[in-house]
Design an enzyme around this catalytic site. Structure first.
Site, PDB file in Angstrom:
ATOM      1  N   SER A  89      -3.647   0.880  -5.179  1.00 26.18           N
ATOM      2  CA  SER A  89      -2.976   1.489  -6.332  1.00 26.18           C
ATOM      3  C   SER A  89      -3.964   2.405  -7.049  1.00 26.18           C
ATOM      4  O   SER A  89      -5.183   2.319  -6.819  1.00 26.18           O
ATOM      5  CB  SER A  89      -2.534   0.366  -7.277  1.00 26.18           C
ATOM      6  OG  SER A  89      -2.173   0.866  -8.551  1.00 26.18           O
ATOM      7  N   TYR A 121      -1.949  -7.132 -12.524  1.00 24.36           N
ATOM      8  CA  TYR A 121      -1.765  -6.094 -11.500  1.00 24.36           C
ATOM      9  C   TYR A 121      -3.084  -5.350 -11.274  1.00 24.36           C
ATOM     10  O   TYR A 121      -3.509  -5.146 -10.136  1.00 24.36           O
ATOM     11  CB  TYR A 121      -0.664  -5.130 -11.947  1.00 24.36           C
ATOM     12  CG  TYR A 121      -0.229  -4.151 -10.880  1.00 24.36           C
ATOM     13  CD1 TYR A 121       0.651  -4.527  -9.874  1.00 24.36           C
ATOM     14  CD2 TYR A 121      -0.705  -2.844 -10.873  1.00 24.36           C
ATOM     15  CE1 TYR A 121       1.052  -3.625  -8.889  1.00 24.36           C
ATOM     16  CE2 TYR A 121      -0.304  -1.942  -9.896  1.00 24.36           C
ATOM     17  CZ  TYR A 121       0.574  -2.336  -8.908  1.00 24.36           C
ATOM     18  OH  TYR A 121       0.966  -1.442  -7.936  1.00 24.36           O
TER      19      TYR A 121
HETATM   20  P1  NAP Z   1       9.422  -2.320  -4.803  1.00 25.17           P
HETATM   21  O1  NAP Z   1      10.450  -1.275  -4.514  1.00 25.17           O
HETATM   22  O2  NAP Z   1       9.613  -3.238  -5.949  1.00 25.17           O
HETATM   23  O3  NAP Z   1       9.196  -3.157  -3.454  1.00 25.17           O
HETATM   24  C1  NAP Z   1       8.379  -4.295  -3.418  1.00 25.17           C
HETATM   25  C2  NAP Z   1       8.612  -5.041  -2.122  1.00 25.17           C
HETATM   26  O4  NAP Z   1       7.781  -6.225  -2.137  1.00 25.17           O
HETATM   27  C3  NAP Z   1      10.057  -5.501  -1.958  1.00 25.17           C
HETATM   28  O5  NAP Z   1      10.514  -5.284  -0.647  1.00 25.17           O
HETATM   29  C4  NAP Z   1       9.974  -7.003  -2.256  1.00 25.17           C
HETATM   30  O6  NAP Z   1      10.896  -7.815  -1.590  1.00 25.17           O
HETATM   31  C5  NAP Z   1       8.582  -7.338  -1.769  1.00 25.17           C
HETATM   32  N1  NAP Z   1       8.169  -8.592  -2.375  1.00 25.17           N
HETATM   33  C6  NAP Z   1       8.048  -8.862  -3.700  1.00 25.17           C
HETATM   34  N2  NAP Z   1       7.749 -10.161  -3.871  1.00 25.17           N
HETATM   35  C7  NAP Z   1       7.687 -10.721  -2.635  1.00 25.17           C
HETATM   36  C8  NAP Z   1       7.455 -12.032  -2.162  1.00 25.17           C
HETATM   37  N3  NAP Z   1       7.237 -13.053  -2.987  1.00 25.17           N
HETATM   38  N4  NAP Z   1       7.472 -12.241  -0.819  1.00 25.17           N
HETATM   39  C9  NAP Z   1       7.718 -11.227   0.031  1.00 25.17           C
HETATM   40  N5  NAP Z   1       7.976  -9.965  -0.353  1.00 25.17           N
HETATM   41  C10 NAP Z   1       7.961  -9.719  -1.677  1.00 25.17           C
HETATM   42  O7  NAP Z   1       8.011  -1.642  -5.090  1.00 25.17           O
HETATM   43  P2  NAP Z   1       7.161  -0.523  -4.324  1.00 25.17           P
HETATM   44  O8  NAP Z   1       6.809   0.479  -5.315  1.00 25.17           O
HETATM   45  O9  NAP Z   1       7.806  -0.129  -3.062  1.00 25.17           O
HETATM   46  O10 NAP Z   1       5.840  -1.361  -4.035  1.00 25.17           O
HETATM   47  C11 NAP Z   1       5.302  -1.563  -2.734  1.00 25.17           C
HETATM   48  C12 NAP Z   1       3.803  -1.722  -2.869  1.00 25.17           C
HETATM   49  O11 NAP Z   1       3.235  -0.505  -3.364  1.00 25.17           O
HETATM   50  C13 NAP Z   1       3.364  -2.804  -3.846  1.00 25.17           C
HETATM   51  O12 NAP Z   1       2.216  -3.460  -3.359  1.00 25.17           O
HETATM   52  C14 NAP Z   1       3.029  -1.999  -5.087  1.00 25.17           C
HETATM   53  O13 NAP Z   1       2.128  -2.659  -5.919  1.00 25.17           O
HETATM   54  C15 NAP Z   1       2.418  -0.777  -4.452  1.00 25.17           C
HETATM   55  N6  NAP Z   1       2.341   0.414  -5.295  1.00 25.17           N
HETATM   56  C16 NAP Z   1       3.456   1.002  -5.819  1.00 25.17           C
HETATM   57  C17 NAP Z   1       3.320   2.134  -6.587  1.00 25.17           C
HETATM   58  C18 NAP Z   1       4.477   2.857  -7.198  1.00 25.17           C
HETATM   59  O14 NAP Z   1       4.266   3.780  -7.971  1.00 25.17           O
HETATM   60  N7  NAP Z   1       5.711   2.501  -6.892  1.00 25.17           N
HETATM   61  C19 NAP Z   1       2.061   2.673  -6.825  1.00 25.17           C
HETATM   62  C20 NAP Z   1       0.943   2.059  -6.295  1.00 25.17           C
HETATM   63  C21 NAP Z   1       1.103   0.938  -5.519  1.00 25.17           C
HETATM   64  P3  NAP Z   1      12.505  -7.729  -1.865  1.00 25.17           P
HETATM   65  O15 NAP Z   1      12.939  -6.674  -0.923  1.00 25.17           O
HETATM   66  O16 NAP Z   1      13.060  -9.032  -1.544  1.00 25.17           O
HETATM   67  O17 NAP Z   1      12.696  -7.356  -3.281  1.00 25.17           O
END
Ligand code: NAP
Length: 253
Positions: A145, A158
């Site tokens: 991140s 986080y």
């Molecule tokens: P998101 O749309 O909320 O997706 C998160 C995913 O993680 C979902 O598929 C969710 O499962 C899964 N997850 C959450 N808790 C879990 C658990 N207990 N066991 C298994 N799977 C679980 O968010 P995203 O933005 O795509 O995030 C993906 C990654 O990128 C994360 O590590 C996040 O920190 C990182 N990230 C995101 C951003 C951003 O700006 N969006 C920036 C930097 C880093 P479900 O499908 O069941 O909900």
């Protein structure tokens, strides 16, 4: 030919949190490059299955809740039993909790650390054991991140978890090098997914963030495909321990 080095034909990639958001984009990108994909998460993921199979690749769903380590041994076992090997692991699943610092709860600390950091380590260990048994190396990609580099506000667990993911990526790169396993992280900038929905709904925060991104827009799941394929492929065989920003220039400001 250089482009052949980017192909993932014959590889099996495990992507955690592949149902939506960045994980869905990464799973689709790896399948388009030729990999079979194992989607890991607590609920089925038909959209991911459709993206992978429409690219002509095999898809396996493994049900797992990464809030605990209970299901982790099954992920590697089911992957190899069904698809024959485990060559690439993308530790993408992650959660975020926001609160004022004086109110931040122990639950919001533990929940985030368990998914974002503890399960990432133990699933990496499990995958590395399998890759070492196979004897032909492998690739691990952690999703870091901007808060692997910066402090952020209102998200202490986080920031702690993602800063630790950057450090752990480097340690794993060192310790797994002797097995031919490269370990890198992608550090996404501000991406339009459920994770950032509260920020995008707050006009003040949305304007603050957008005006700081040199490329002038939020990132999308498709924006991660190139980095994910590169770091999963032979094209990156001399790249390990790196934290690779895909951030529209955010860190350069
Ligand atoms: P998101 O749309 O909320 O997706 C998160 C995913 O993680 C979902 O598929 C969710 O499962 C899964 N997850 C959450 N808790 C879990 C658990 N207990 N066991 C298994 N799977 C679980 O968010 P995203 O933005 O795509 O995030 C993906 C990654 O990128 C994360 O590590 C996040 O920190 C990182 N990230 C995101 C951003 C951003 O700006 N969006 C920036 C930097 C880093 P479900 O499908 O069941 O909900």
């Amino acid at each position: 030919m250089i482009l052949d080095l980017f192909r993932l034909d014959g590889k099996v990639a495990v992507v955690t949190g592949a149902r939506k958001g960045l994980g869905l984009g990464i799973a689709a990108g790896l399948a388009e490059a030729g990999a079979d994909v194992v989607g890991v998460g607590p609920i089925p993921m038909p959209e991911t299955e459709e993206a992978v199979t429409s690219a002509g690749r095999r898809f396996l769903y493994v049900e797992a809740d990464l809030a605990t380590q209970r299901d982790i041994p099954d992920i590697a076992a089911e992957t190899t039993a069904s698809l024959g090997s485990l060559d690439i692991l993308v530790n993408n699943a992650g959660i975020i909790r926001r609160d004022d610092i004086l109110e931040f709860s122990e639950e919001d600390w533990d929940d985030v650390m368990n998914v974002n950091l503890k399960s990432l380590f133990f699933l990496s260990r499990e995958a590395a054991r399998q890759m070492a048994r196979q004897g032909r190396g492998g690739k691990i990609i952690n999703i870091a991140s901007m808060l692997s580099f910066q402090g952020g506000v209102r998200v202490p667990s986080y920031t702690a978890s993602k800063s630790a993911v950057a450090g752990l990526t480097k340690l794993l790169a060192n310790d797994l090098a002797k097995y031919g396993i490269q370990v890198n992280a992608i550090a996404p900038g501000y991406m339009a997914t459920d994770n950032t929905e509260p920020l995008r709904k707050d006009p003040l925060r949305e304007e603050e963030i957008l005006s700081r991104i040199p490329l002038g827009r939020w990132g999308t799941p498709d924006d991660l495909k190139g980095a994910a394929v590169f770091l999963s492929s032979r094209a990156s065989d001399y790249v390990t321990g790196s934290i690779f920003p895909v951030d529209g220039g955010w860190l350069s400001r």
